[in-house]
Scaffold this motif. Structure first.
Motif, short mmCIF file in Angstrom:
data_model
loop_
_atom_site.label_atom_id
_atom_site.label_comp_id
_atom_site.label_asym_id
_atom_site.label_seq_id
_atom_site.Cartn_x
_atom_site.Cartn_y
_atom_site.Cartn_z
N PHE A 75 0.76 -1.16 0.08
CA PHE A 75 0.01 0.03 -0.05
C PHE A 75 0.75 1.12 -0.05
O PHE A 75 0.62 2.38 -0.89
CB PHE A 75 -0.95 0.15 1.25
CG PHE A 75 -1.95 1.26 1.37
CD1 PHE A 75 -2.78 1.48 0.34
CD2 PHE A 75 -2.13 1.94 2.66
CE1 PHE A 75 -3.82 2.17 0.35
CE2 PHE A 75 -3.16 2.86 2.53
CZ PHE A 75 -3.85 2.91 1.51
N MET A 76 2.05 1.29 0.94
CA MET A 76 2.88 2.30 0.95
C MET A 76 3.69 2.76 -0.28
O MET A 76 3.96 3.61 -0.89
CB MET A 76 3.86 2.35 1.99
CG MET A 76 3.07 2.58 3.60
SD MET A 76 4.05 2.31 4.81
CE MET A 76 4.93 3.59 4.51
N LYS A 77 4.04 1.47 -0.91
CA LYS A 77 4.82 1.66 -2.11
C LYS A 77 3.99 2.28 -3.24
O LYS A 77 4.64 3.16 -4.03
CB LYS A 77 5.33 0.27 -2.45
CG LYS A 77 6.15 0.32 -3.63
CD LYS A 77 6.79 -1.23 -4.03
CE LYS A 77 7.93 -1.12 -5.12
NZ LYS A 77 7.14 -0.61 -6.35
N TRP A 78 2.87 1.66 -3.54
CA TRP A 78 2.06 2.29 -4.29
C TRP A 78 1.76 3.86 -4.26
O TRP A 78 1.83 4.53 -5.28
CB TRP A 78 0.79 1.48 -4.60
CG TRP A 78 -0.23 2.07 -5.66
CD1 TRP A 78 -0.03 1.71 -7.09
CD2 TRP A 78 -1.39 2.93 -5.79
NE1 TRP A 78 -0.94 2.21 -7.87
CE2 TRP A 78 -1.80 2.83 -7.02
CE3 TRP A 78 -1.80 3.65 -4.66
CZ2 TRP A 78 -2.76 3.85 -7.26
CZ3 TRP A 78 -2.72 4.50 -4.81
CH2 TRP A 78 -3.32 4.64 -6.26
N ILE A 79 1.45 4.14 -3.04
CA ILE A 79 1.25 5.53 -2.75
C ILE A 79 2.42 6.42 -3.16
O ILE A 79 2.21 7.53 -3.87
CB ILE A 79 0.72 5.85 -1.43
CG1 ILE A 79 -0.63 5.17 -0.98
CG2 ILE A 79 0.66 7.13 -0.96
CD1 ILE A 79 -0.91 5.13 0.45
N GLN A 80 3.66 5.83 -2.78
CA GLN A 80 4.82 6.77 -3.01
C GLN A 80 5.23 6.95 -4.42
O GLN A 80 5.65 7.93 -4.75
CB GLN A 80 5.87 6.11 -2.02
CG GLN A 80 6.00 6.27 -0.61
CD GLN A 80 6.84 5.66 0.06
OE1 GLN A 80 8.09 5.16 -0.40
NE2 GLN A 80 6.90 5.14 1.35
N ASP A 81 4.79 5.70 -5.44
CA ASP A 81 5.06 5.83 -6.55
C ASP A 81 4.26 6.64 -7.33
O ASP A 81 4.74 7.57 -8.09
CB ASP A 81 4.91 4.24 -7.25
CG ASP A 81 6.13 3.39 -6.62
OD1 ASP A 81 7.11 3.96 -6.29
OD2 ASP A 81 5.94 2.12 -6.81
N LEU B 283 -0.45 5.19 5.21
CA LEU B 283 -0.99 6.27 4.21
C LEU B 283 -0.31 7.79 4.57
O LEU B 283 0.09 8.17 3.73
CB LEU B 283 -2.15 6.43 4.42
CG LEU B 283 -3.16 7.13 3.34
CD1 LEU B 283 -4.71 6.71 3.13
CD2 LEU B 283 -3.25 8.72 3.56
N ARG B 284 -0.16 7.86 5.79
CA ARG B 284 0.09 9.30 6.12
C ARG B 284 1.62 9.42 5.94
O ARG B 284 2.50 10.44 5.62
CB ARG B 284 0.00 9.77 7.71
CG ARG B 284 -1.63 9.90 7.79
CD ARG B 284 -1.86 10.46 8.96
NE ARG B 284 -1.81 9.55 10.19
CZ ARG B 284 -2.74 8.63 10.41
NH1 ARG B 284 -3.91 8.91 9.99
NH2 ARG B 284 -2.69 8.03 11.45
N GLU B 285 2.38 8.33 6.25
CA GLU B 285 3.85 8.21 6.05
C GLU B 285 4.14 8.34 4.68
O GLU B 285 5.23 8.99 4.34
CB GLU B 285 4.36 6.97 6.81
CG GLU B 285 4.35 6.93 8.33
CD GLU B 285 4.80 5.39 8.80
OE1 GLU B 285 5.46 4.86 8.14
OE2 GLU B 285 4.51 5.40 10.21
N SER B 286 3.54 7.56 3.86
CA SER B 286 3.75 7.80 2.36
C SER B 286 3.55 9.13 1.94
O SER B 286 4.62 9.44 0.92
CB SER B 286 2.73 6.65 1.59
OG SER B 286 2.90 5.55 2.23
N PHE B 287 2.37 9.86 2.32
CA PHE B 287 2.44 11.16 1.85
C PHE B 287 3.61 12.04 2.33
O PHE B 287 4.10 12.74 1.36
CB PHE B 287 1.04 11.74 2.15
CG PHE B 287 -0.02 11.75 1.20
CD1 PHE B 287 -0.29 12.67 0.58
CD2 PHE B 287 -0.80 10.51 0.98
CE1 PHE B 287 -1.18 12.49 -0.70
CE2 PHE B 287 -1.71 10.28 -0.10
CZ PHE B 287 -2.08 11.34 -0.85
#
Length: 873
Positions: free
Chosen positions: A415-421, A465-469
């Protein structure tokens, strides 16, 4: 006393009792019941209450009693060579008790009614109990043969019941039990087992069907046993923690179910019914239900059926999971696995399988479908496809499946990888810089909906989610968009998006972000949203809240502050704010989020505008009192140099009438506030000019530079040309500024001037005339003012100024750290510096090293021999 005389006396007693209780009119049948051989309790009570005063009347009555009446002892009898035996009455070997006379005390005529006592004169039988048992059992054995053969019942159940009761009363209940068990075992081992073995060639289900049939027949036959041997069951077996029911079940279980050749086939037959249902066939619900009931009744469910069913279920699930996971995509596998689990649970509920079976079956399914397929379920590539397609339902099924084993948080890395990408692509896409914030807000809204609906507000995924943003929004990259600095582009674009909202209001909100067009992802939307009134203030405030969510992720607030401050100045000076309330609301949000120090200059800017209005109102009042007529409606904003952005001074020749009005106000201000210096910034001014065109009069809203150029065309004929060089000398503007001004007047959509020759670029050889065909449907016309748009030079200057300020802030932080620590290692100094400058914008490690070297050159600190840095006092 002989047996005949005893009978006569008993009959005489019956007659005497009848005469004695004539007033009660008691029926003869009731009296006979009381005196029957099987009603000992009632008879004894009557004996004790009806004893006559003397025996003489009884003897006389006996002689008068008819001798043809049949006794109750002759009602049921078995033929015997030695004697006649009544199975409904117990044989008694005890000696007969002689009739005893007992005189009542005070036998006088005047003593009142006399009391009669009647003794039991039943004749004593001398019969061998063993013989009685054999003769009784002979009749019972014949009845059992009839029952086991399935023939119609042609015997009296009551007679057999009385016989068993009387045998049990002679302490021969154990013998009866042993004979009954032996009889039933022989029947079970012979007839029943033989019938079941005949179905051996019909498959496991056929064997199970034969056993169920035999079990049903046996249960019907046991009902007759319960009726006949009820007294044995209650009086002998029950006190010994036994029962006929348990004995009958134990016989069937030991002889039929636990038979070496039948046991495994019976259990496998039941499992085949389940396997047929799993394969998509029709489950014989009635047969399976009767099978489960039979297993429970025989108490073999837990020991025999449940382990075998779970063993075969495990083989089926393992094979199913391997096949489905290899052939189907992730969402298809999740749906199939969920459907399989629901079918298994439904079957367990339908047939009321024990909770232990349901629990073990669910554990087995979850273990093989989820735990052992975890890598398949959290595959980042397939998860990214679901996130890309915004597959809310599929993601919800996936999360629910994993969460049943407390594995929902395992989706966090993918989930985090997709958000960061996705976020990194949006942030560094230079072609779509203008839409960066809109795309980020759309992504954030999509992910928030996904987190609430699909992931059930999972705390771990929410943190991810928040860490990715926070990660991708603070990535720095030296690109042309940031003019080679380490500034984060997100801070700048967020400030510009806020400026667009505050200038345009609700009309400026993109359609994809408007709450009016927002559609709930699921039906489980909070009800409170239904009552929201979509007015402009609500829409703008909602957008500001969403933008503030993005702003919280930005570490370096300096870039946002610089651009927000510059845009706020333009809005305040040009009067372009759509809502003063929205401006102050945003200011309060920033103060709450970043502290009073962050917004102190912004608050000063608002205060300057208010003081300027008061100052102009006072000046106009004074002019009215002096009856001084103003040729120009002048309005001046007096700004604090420290709070407002720094603006360059652009040289320009002010028209005389405007110059006179400005000088007059300046003299008034200096007289009122001595010691202050005013510096006019004409580049920020704007004007309203009344113009006459051949097609009508108009009121033009233009910048100060545009107004100066237009005033040069006063008194000029329509077809008279004014060349570029004349305008350059008459306005005093720099060539670049004049070219931009002429381009906005002669090359834009609304053209009060006409350029000769026509082109998009301004050249020194060009000439300009009034546009005779200028016409608009409205009286008041806004001409595009170039100073409302940020130029490339201004953007570059802002970024470079922020980068320079960051270096100064970094150096100040290094000095403060060394003052407090005195001596510190390089790694610790770098870490402390990053921590201290995090809120304003962090430099790269290389930039921090360069600032350390500059401070060493400036002799604020020194490097010692051991590699530590020391502060120089």
């Amino acid at each position: 006393m002989s047996s005949q005389s005893g009978a006569l006396k008993r009959k005489h007693s019956e007659k005497t009792i009848k005469e004695h209780f004539t007033n009660q009119q008691k029926p003869n049948s009731a009296l006979r019941d009381e005196l029957s051989p099987t009603s000992k309790t009632k008879r004894s009570r009557l004996d004790s209450d009806t004893r006559p005063a003397d025996s003489t009347p009884i003897k006389e009555a006996a002689r008068n009693t008819p001798t043809g009446t049949m006794s109750t002892a002759d009602m049921y009898h078995f033929p015997s060579k030695r004697d006649v035996v009544d199975i409904t009455s117990s044989p008694d070997n005890s000696p007969a008790k002689p009739l005893q006379r007992r005189a009542a005390p005070n036998m006088h005529a005047s003593s009142g009614p006399k009391r009669l006592l009647v003794k039991n004169f039943r004749p004593t039988r001398k019969v061998d109990p063993k013989l009685f048992l054999d003769q009784t059992w002979a009749k019972i054995d014949k009845a059992l043969d009839t029952i086991f053969a399935g023939d119609p019942v042609d015997f009296s159940l009551e007679e057999l019941y009385r016989g068993v009761e009387n045998v049990c009363r002679q302490n021969m209940a154990r013998d009866v039990k042993e004979r009954l068990v032996e009889k039933c075992r022989a029947y079970m081992s012979g007839t029943v087992l033989g019938g079941v073995e005949e179905s051996a060639g019909m498959g496991d289900v056929g064997v199970l069907r034969a056993v169920l049939k035999a079990w049903g027949v046996w249960n019907e036959q046991v009902k007759y046993l319960d009726w006949i041997f009820c007294y044995l069951d209650r009086a002998y077996l029950l006190p010994r923690q036994e029962s006929l029911r348990d004995i009958s079940i134990d016989l069937f279980r030991s002889v039929i179910f636990e038979h070496a050749k039948l046991n495994q086939r019976i259990v496998d037959g039941a499992c085949e019914l389940v396997a047929a249902d799993r394969a998509g066939g029709d489950l014989d619900s009635d047969m399976f239900n009767r099978t489960v009931t039979m297993f429970h009744d025989m108490q073999v469910y837990t020991k025999h059926f449940e382990p075998r069913m779970l063993e075969l279920s495990q083989e089926y699930v393992v094979k199913w999971a391997d096949t489905e996971s290899a052939e189907k995509s992730l969402p298809e596998y999740v749906r199939s696995a969920r459907a399989l689990m629901q079918r298994e649970v439904k079957r367990a509920d339908m047939f009321r399988l024990p909770n232990s079976t349901k629990r073990d079956l669910l554990t087995l399914l979850e273990d093989h479908l989820i735990s052992k397929k975890e890598a398949r379920l959290i595959n980042q590539d397939e998860l990214a496809d679901l996130l890309e397609d915004n597959a809310i339902e599929d993601l919800e099924l996936l999360y629910s499946l994993l969460e049943s084993r407390k594995l929902g948080a395992r989706l966090r890395p993918g989930f985090m990888k997709w958000i960061q990408d996705e976020g990194t692509v949006i942030v560094f896409n230079e072609k779509e810089q203008e839409n960066m914030v809109v795309q980020l807000l759309s992504l954030k809204r999509q992910l928030d909906t996904m987190w609430k609906t699909s992931f059930h507000r999972d705390a771990e995924l929410g943190h991810g989610l928040r860490e990715s943003f926070e990660t991708f929004m603070n990535k720095t990259k030296k690109t042309s968009a940031s003019w080679g600095t380490d500034n984060s582009k997100t801070g700048e674009m967020i400030a510009k998006y806020v400026d667009m909202l505050l200038r345009g209001g609700a009309k400026a909100i993109p359609a994809q972000l408007s709450r009016k067009t927002e559609k709930p992802a699921t039906a489980d939307v909070e009800e409170e949203d239904e009552d929201v009134v979509f007015d402009e203030d609500t829409e703008v405030n909602n957008q500001l809240d969403q933008v503030l969510d993005l702003f919280r992720f930005v570490h370096g607030k300096a870039v946002f502050e610089a651009f927000y401050k510059k845009d706020l100045a333009r809005r305040l000076l040009m009067g372009r704010s759509a809502s003063a309330d929205a401006e102050r609301s945003m200011l309060q949000r920033l103060k709450t989020e970043c502290g009073a120090g962050f917004t102190s200059n912004l608050e000063t800017m608002f205060r300057d505008i208010e003081l300027s209005r008061e100052e102009m109102a006072s000046y106009k009042t004074i002019c009215e009192e002096r009856n001084e007529k103003q040729s120009v409606d002048l309005n001046v904003n007096i700004l604090s140099a420290a709070a407002w952005p720094t603006y360059p001074t652009v040289p320009v020749i002010i028209p005389p009438q405007i110059k006179t009005a400005i000088d007059k106000f300046e003299a008034h201000y200096k007289l009122k506030h001595s010691g202050r210096k005013l510096e006019l910034k004409h580049a920020l001014a704007h004007c309203q000019v009344k113009a006459k065109f051949p097609k009508g009069n108009k009121e033009l809203v233009v910048s100060s530079f545009q107004a100066i150029v237009l005033l040069l065309f006063n008194g000029v004929k329509i077809d008279e040309h004014i060349d570029y060089n004349y305008l350059l000398q008459a306005t005093g503007l720099p060539p670049q500024e004049l070219s931009r001004t002429l381009q906005s007047l002669a090359c834009a959509k609304l053209r009060p001037l006409t350029k000769h020759p026509k082109s998009r670029e301004i050249n020194p050889t060009d000439t300009f005339t009034l546009n005779p065909s200028f016409s608009t449907p409205t009286f008041r016309v806004k001409i595009n003012t170039v100073q409302l748009k940020e130029t490339q030079a201004e953007n570059k200057e802002t970024h470079e100024r922020v980068a320079a300020d960051r270096n100064y802030e970094t150096q100040a932080a290094i000095v403060r750290i060394l003052k407090s620590r005195k001596r510190i290692s390089h790694a610790e100094l770098v870490a402390e510096t990053i921590k201290a400058t995090r809120t304003r914008g962090v430099l790269e490690v290389g930039g921090i090293k360069r600032n350390i070297e500059r401070l060493i050159e400036k002799e604020f600190l020194e490097r010692e021999e051991d590699g530590l840095y020391a502060y120089i006092a």
